[in-house]
Design a protein around this motif. Structure first.
Motif, PDB file in Angstrom:
ATOM      1  N   ALA A 105       0.762  -1.279   0.060  1.00  0.00           N
ATOM      2  CA  ALA A 105       0.127   0.091   0.064  1.00  0.00           C
ATOM      3  C   ALA A 105       0.993   1.395   0.001  1.00  0.00           C
ATOM      4  O   ALA A 105       1.813   1.194   0.571  1.00  0.00           O
ATOM      5  CB  ALA A 105      -0.935   0.004   1.221  1.00  0.00           C
ATOM      6  N   ARG A 106       0.364   2.172  -0.451  1.00  0.00           N
ATOM      7  CA  ARG A 106       1.093   3.720  -0.683  1.00  0.00           C
ATOM      8  C   ARG A 106       0.643   4.542   0.284  1.00  0.00           C
ATOM      9  O   ARG A 106      -0.501   4.107   0.869  1.00  0.00           O
ATOM     10  CB  ARG A 106       0.744   4.303  -1.971  1.00  0.00           C
TER      11      ARG A 106
ATOM     12  N   ALA B  69      -2.468  -3.579  -0.808  1.00  0.00           N
ATOM     13  CA  ALA B  69      -3.585  -3.339  -1.760  1.00  0.00           C
ATOM     14  C   ALA B  69      -3.768  -4.630  -2.534  1.00  0.00           C
ATOM     15  O   ALA B  69      -2.894  -4.884  -3.346  1.00  0.00           O
ATOM     16  CB  ALA B  69      -3.232  -1.849  -2.820  1.00  0.00           C
TER      17      ALA B  69
ATOM     18  N   LYS C  58     -10.459  -3.211  -5.826  1.00  0.00           N
ATOM     19  CA  LYS C  58      -9.383  -2.847  -5.191  1.00  0.00           C
ATOM     20  C   LYS C  58      -9.635  -2.832  -3.414  1.00  0.00           C
ATOM     21  O   LYS C  58     -10.735  -2.113  -3.022  1.00  0.00           O
ATOM     22  CB  LYS C  58      -8.805  -1.489  -5.632  1.00  0.00           C
TER      23      LYS C  58
ATOM     24  N   ASP D 207      -0.471   7.299   0.444  1.00  0.00           N
ATOM     25  CA  ASP D 207      -1.727   8.144   0.102  1.00  0.00           C
ATOM     26  C   ASP D 207      -3.058   7.120   0.143  1.00  0.00           C
ATOM     27  O   ASP D 207      -3.961   7.775  -0.121  1.00  0.00           O
ATOM     28  CB  ASP D 207      -1.730   8.755  -1.178  1.00  0.00           C
ATOM     29  N   GLU D 208      -2.913   5.920   0.262  1.00  0.00           N
ATOM     30  CA  GLU D 208      -3.962   4.932   0.462  1.00  0.00           C
ATOM     31  C   GLU D 208      -4.418   4.698   1.596  1.00  0.00           C
ATOM     32  O   GLU D 208      -5.706   3.999   1.859  1.00  0.00           O
ATOM     33  CB  GLU D 208      -3.630   3.756  -0.614  1.00  0.00           C
TER      34      GLU D 208
ATOM     35  N   GLN E  20     -12.992  -0.920  -3.080  1.00  0.00           N
ATOM     36  CA  GLN E  20     -13.349   0.058  -4.255  1.00  0.00           C
ATOM     37  C   GLN E  20     -13.572  -0.769  -5.422  1.00  0.00           C
ATOM     38  O   GLN E  20     -12.713  -1.680  -5.856  1.00  0.00           O
ATOM     39  CB  GLN E  20     -12.406   0.946  -4.518  1.00  0.00           C
TER      40      GLN E  20
ATOM     41  N   VAL F 198      -8.126  -2.383   0.217  1.00  0.00           N
ATOM     42  CA  VAL F 198      -7.008  -1.965   0.943  1.00  0.00           C
ATOM     43  C   VAL F 198      -7.018  -2.697   2.334  1.00  0.00           C
ATOM     44  O   VAL F 198      -8.116  -2.910   2.914  1.00  0.00           O
ATOM     45  CB  VAL F 198      -6.819  -0.570   1.411  1.00  0.00           C
TER      46      VAL F 198
END
Length: 463
Positions: A399-400, A417, A455, A402-403, A443, A457
């Motif tokens: 995961a980034r 993710a 997707k 910003d996620e 999502q 998280v």
């Protein structure tokens, strides 16, 4: 074509047209035999006849179709002086002839005729469509549906069931191929039926009562529907007019009713709950109506491949449980100890026809995807319990920043993710490379109005 569990085939061959069978092999005499059970068995066997899996058993299948079709003929009213003329008994011991049973039987008799060239089957189907259903439609000429039923003495049940939209399948077959000389009659009947019953289907109603001039559902506040009735109606309309605005609305609405605090294990991608609250938009019971997984296979194969693929995966793993008419959301335990003929026939058709989905995303999965184990959430609250595992394919990335919203005690490396073709849900658990993660958010990504991939998280479960 796909592979059908051998036990499904043997069950149909041995027990059709019995409606229910108590394991390990006692037909339920309360319901006995029924024309609709015979019809759905013919539908499955007609397709099995051409399947490679059963290529060495064609003669047995042919003989079974003939015996079922012959038995159906014994259930038809052939007294032209009766309102029931052309209809089929609801069960072998019933005095009622339901419109919906004619709707179910006509396509099956036409398939039997196609296979055997026995004109008796064609004549019976024409009688059921052009005479009986026409009589039932004319019982309430100001409306366009079909009166629910009539007994042998001519006493009628005048409610107009949305489920009779399933009859569009057989009426269309008659109009376009098997009784073209009377195509105008059938087209007029279909137009009247759709013109009236569409309102009920779009409003998620079950029937219209001429007595009070209103649409109705069930439940204390008339907020509940039977899922299979809407599924049959949806399929009939879909076969008639394709992926129309009505079909999209109905399927999209029902399939978007997800888990609730009361029924956290429910997942509409498996199949639909036996009762649905269409006002509060939540499941209204703790079990799946297993037949809907089969009824919906064609709609899902063309317009919701992720649900179809997941449904097939679950049923393949629990094929014996899904022989029962209803199984619990949480553990697939049967609601009642009865195998159901309609259910097995429809699921058999799902297995015969379901193909591995080929989309751009599934091609990516086959190229670089990994195997995860999904453990669906089956309870709510702080201490979430999870059900048995199912293997799914996914692409997993770190995961980034910003996620995710980092929580106390966690670092960025604790988040991943997951990109999958499987519709994961909030609080589900996935096991990846020996570590367990909880799904936090999901999502949906669409392509041309349909779900393409998901997707999720996920956060690693510590301790």
């Amino acid at each position: 074509m796909g592979t059908v569990p051998e036990q499904y085939y043997q069950f149909i061959m041995e027990f059709a047209p019995h409606v229910y069978v108590v394991p390990p092999g006692t037909p339920d005499q309360t319901w006995g035999k029924a024309a609709f059970a015979a019809a759905f068995a013919i539908d499955f066997l007609y397709e099995a006849y051409s399947a490679e899996q059963f290529s060495r058993r064609k003669n047995f299948i042919y003989d079974k179709i003939v015996s079922l079709a012959d038995w159906i003929l014994t259930q038809q009213c052939v007294n032209s002086a009766k309102k029931a003329y052309g209809g089929f008994k609801s069960t072998e011991n019933s005095q009622y002839y339901y419109a919906v049973d004619a709707c179910r039987v006509i396509p099956s008799l036409l398939k039997a005729y196609e296979l055997t060239d026995d004109a008796d089957y064609l004549d019976s189907a024409k009688l059921a469509g052009g005479i009986f259903l026409k009589t039932m439609q004319d019982q309430q000429p100001q409306y366009g549906g079909f009166a629910r039923a009539v007994d042998y003495g001519g006493n009628g049940l005048l409610e107009l069931d949305v489920e009779c939209l399933y009859g569009l399948i057989g009426l269309r077959m008659l109009a376009e191929k098997y009784d073209v000389a009377n195509a105008g009659l059938y087209r007029g009947m279909m137009e009247r039926a759709v013109g009236f019953l569409r309102e009920g289907l779009e409003g998620f109603w079950l029937w219209f009562s001429p007595a009070d001039g209103k649409w109705h559902r069930v439940g204390l506040r008339e907020n509940h529907v039977y899922d299979d009735c809407l599924a049959y109606a949806l399929l009939g309309l879909y076969e008639y007019e394709g992926w129309s605005a009505t079909c999209q609305k109905v399927y999209g609405f029902i399939n978007s009713i997800g888990a609730s605090a009361q029924y956290p294990a429910y997942n509409p991608a498996v199949c639909w709950a036996g009762y649905l609250d269409v006002v509060s938009r939540c499941p209204a019971c703790d079990y799946y109506d297993t037949v809907t997984a089969g009824i919906l296979w064609k709609v899902r194969q063309n317009h919701d491949k992720p649900s179809l693929a997941f449904s097939k995966t679950v049923i393949e793993k629990h094929w014996s449980a899904f022989m029962y008419w209803g199984v619990r959301h949480a553990d697939y335990a049967p609601v009642e100890g009865k195998w159901a003929m309609a259910t097995v026939c429809w699921l058999g058709r799902l297995f015969l026809n379901c193909q591995e989905p080929t989309t751009r995303f599934t091609q990516v999965l086959r190229a670089i995807g990994e195997t995860l184990t999904l453990y669906p959430a089956i309870t709510a609250g702080e201490g979430v319990a999870h059900g048995g595992g199912v293997e799914v394919q996914a692409v997993v990335n770190p995961a980034r920043a910003d996620e995710v919203l980092l929580e106390p005690g966690y670092v960025l490396n604790d988040y991943i993710a997951v990109y999958s073709f499987t519709p994961l849900r909030h609080r589900d658990r996935v096991r990846w490379r020996g570590l367990d993660y909880e799904v936090l958010t999901v999502q949906t990504f669409t392509w041309k109005g349909e779900a393409a991939y998901f997707k999720a998280v996920c956060r690693r479960l510590l301790g």
